[in-house]
Design an enzyme around this catalytic site. Structure first.
Site, PDB file in Angstrom:
ATOM      1  N   THR A  44      48.992  43.165  34.572  1.00 19.16           N
ATOM      2  CA  THR A  44      48.354  41.854  34.376  1.00 19.16           C
ATOM      3  C   THR A  44      47.530  41.834  33.090  1.00 19.16           C
ATOM      4  OG1 THR A  44      48.202  41.705  36.789  1.00 19.16           O
ATOM      5  CG2 THR A  44      46.916  40.108  35.535  1.00 19.16           C
ATOM      6  N   ASP A  97      39.739  43.427  34.520  1.00 18.65           N
ATOM      7  CA  ASP A  97      40.721  44.396  35.008  1.00 18.65           C
ATOM      8  C   ASP A  97      41.556  43.765  36.121  1.00 18.65           C
ATOM      9  OD1 ASP A  97      42.038  46.777  35.412  1.00 18.65           O
ATOM     10  OD2 ASP A  97      40.249  47.958  35.842  1.00 18.65           O
ATOM     11  N   LYS A 110      42.181  49.308  44.144  1.00 15.35           N
ATOM     12  CA  LYS A 110      42.615  49.489  42.768  1.00 15.35           C
ATOM     13  C   LYS A 110      43.245  50.869  42.629  1.00 15.35           C
ATOM     14  CE  LYS A 110      40.304  48.371  39.213  1.00 15.35           C
ATOM     15  NZ  LYS A 110      41.572  47.895  38.633  1.00 15.35           N
ATOM     16  N   GLY A 112      46.573  51.483  41.866  1.00 15.74           N
ATOM     17  CA  GLY A 112      48.016  51.553  42.123  1.00 15.74           C
ATOM     18  C   GLY A 112      48.796  52.027  40.900  1.00 15.74           C
ATOM     19  N   GLU A 119      38.406  53.455  34.809  1.00 17.80           N
ATOM     20  CA  GLU A 119      38.244  52.059  35.246  1.00 17.80           C
ATOM     21  C   GLU A 119      36.895  51.868  35.930  1.00 17.80           C
ATOM     22  OE1 GLU A 119      41.346  50.669  37.798  1.00 17.80           O
ATOM     23  OE2 GLU A 119      42.690  50.266  36.121  1.00 17.80           O
ATOM     24  N   LYS A 137      48.088  39.313  45.692  1.00 11.82           N
ATOM     25  CA  LYS A 137      47.044  40.304  45.960  1.00 11.82           C
ATOM     26  C   LYS A 137      46.041  39.842  47.011  1.00 11.82           C
ATOM     27  CE  LYS A 137      48.585  42.388  42.026  1.00 11.82           C
ATOM     28  NZ  LYS A 137      47.875  42.592  40.795  1.00 11.82           N
TER      29      LYS A 137
HETATM   30  O1  LIG Z   1      45.591  51.752  38.356  1.00 15.36           O
HETATM   31  C1  LIG Z   1      45.766  50.614  38.036  1.00 15.36           C
HETATM   32  C2  LIG Z   1      44.797  49.513  38.089  1.00 15.36           C
HETATM   33  O2  LIG Z   1      43.836  49.621  39.094  1.00 15.36           O
HETATM   34  C3  LIG Z   1      45.465  48.146  38.050  1.00 15.36           C
HETATM   35  O3  LIG Z   1      44.489  47.252  37.632  1.00 15.36           O
HETATM   36  C4  LIG Z   1      46.037  47.693  39.374  1.00 15.36           C
HETATM   37  O4  LIG Z   1      46.932  48.667  39.855  1.00 15.36           O
HETATM   38  C5  LIG Z   1      46.758  46.338  39.240  1.00 15.36           C
HETATM   39  O5  LIG Z   1      47.862  46.468  38.417  1.00 15.36           O
HETATM   40  P1  LIG Z   1      48.876  45.263  38.175  1.00 15.36           P
HETATM   41  O6  LIG Z   1      48.192  44.269  37.287  1.00 15.36           O
HETATM   42  O7  LIG Z   1      50.065  45.911  37.508  1.00 15.36           O
HETATM   43  O8  LIG Z   1      49.251  44.685  39.506  1.00 15.36           O
END
Ligand SMILES: O=C[C@H](O)[C@H](O)[C@H](O)COP(=O)(O)O
Length: 191
Positions: A44, A97, A110, A112, A119, A137
């Site tokens: 994202t 984030d 968080k 993933g 972070e 989400k």
């Molecule tokens: O480790 C990754 C972070 O916490 C990401 O912000 C979280 O996994 C969300 O990622 P995405 O925007 O790809 O869904």
């Protein structure tokens, strides 16, 4: 600030949702007075940076951007933004984030994408911490309903067995997350 209007037409459903969420978050929470900005990780966040870039060269020339890992560092550099570090800028105006799941009380899962410690440091150091999350989400109640892959945990390599035992004692079923294009477990940006 003169940000461009939303341009969502060429994106698929989920990508359009990520971009809409990212643009809305930047428009509402990354303001003219925000000069030290933390940039998170995940799929994202490129849309977050895209919108920040649209806020204009003049404004961004006076800003410093702190990355949470390799991906956000590349994003900052490739977009011609000024790279900084939390060592030099321990107080951050806003960190923005992604998240894997968010409940109505704004608790979140968080990590993933296997980004963890950095972070958390940039989130804690920020006067404002903004999480961008699209409709997928949303948790209907208990965390773990939308994100079903378990709560990501980072462990120092030397302590991994102990962490597994401790999590098991707490009633968890820890699984060592293996790398996809490497032998052995996933290694985070913090090593
Ligand atoms: O480790 C990754 C972070 O916490 C990401 O912000 C979280 O996994 C969300 O990622 P995405 O925007 O790809 O869904």
């Amino acid at each position: 600030m003169s940000s461009a209007p939303l341009q969502l037409a060429s994106l698929s459903g989920v990508e359009a949702a990520k971009r809409a969420a990212a643009y809305a978050a930047v428009d509402a929470h990354v303001g003219r007075n925000d000069r030290i900005i933390g940039i998170g990780s995940g799929s994202t966040v490129p849309y977050v940076v895209e919108r920040i870039v649209q806020q204009g060269k003049d404004l961004n020339a006076s800003r410093i951007f702190l990355p949470t890992g390799f991906q956000s560092k590349e994003l900052i550099v490739s977009n011609g933004l000024q790279l900084g570090d939390v060592d030099c800028h321990p107080i951050i105006d806003v960190t923005i984030d992604g998240a894997d799941e968010v409940d109505p009380a704004l608790n979140a899962i968080k990590g993933g994408g296997a980004c963890h410690l950095r972070e958390k440091v940039l989130a804690e150091a920020a006067k404002n911490f903004i999480v961008v999350a699209d409709y997928r989400k949303n948790s209907n109640g208990v965390l773990g309903t939308a994100w079903t892959q378990g709560v990501p945990v980072e462990a120092a390599e030397f302590a991994y067995s102990k962490v597994m035992r401790d999590l098991t004692k707490l009633g968890g079923k820890p699984v060592l997350r293996m790398g996809k294009a490497k032998a052995g477990p996933v290694v985070t940006d913090n090593g």
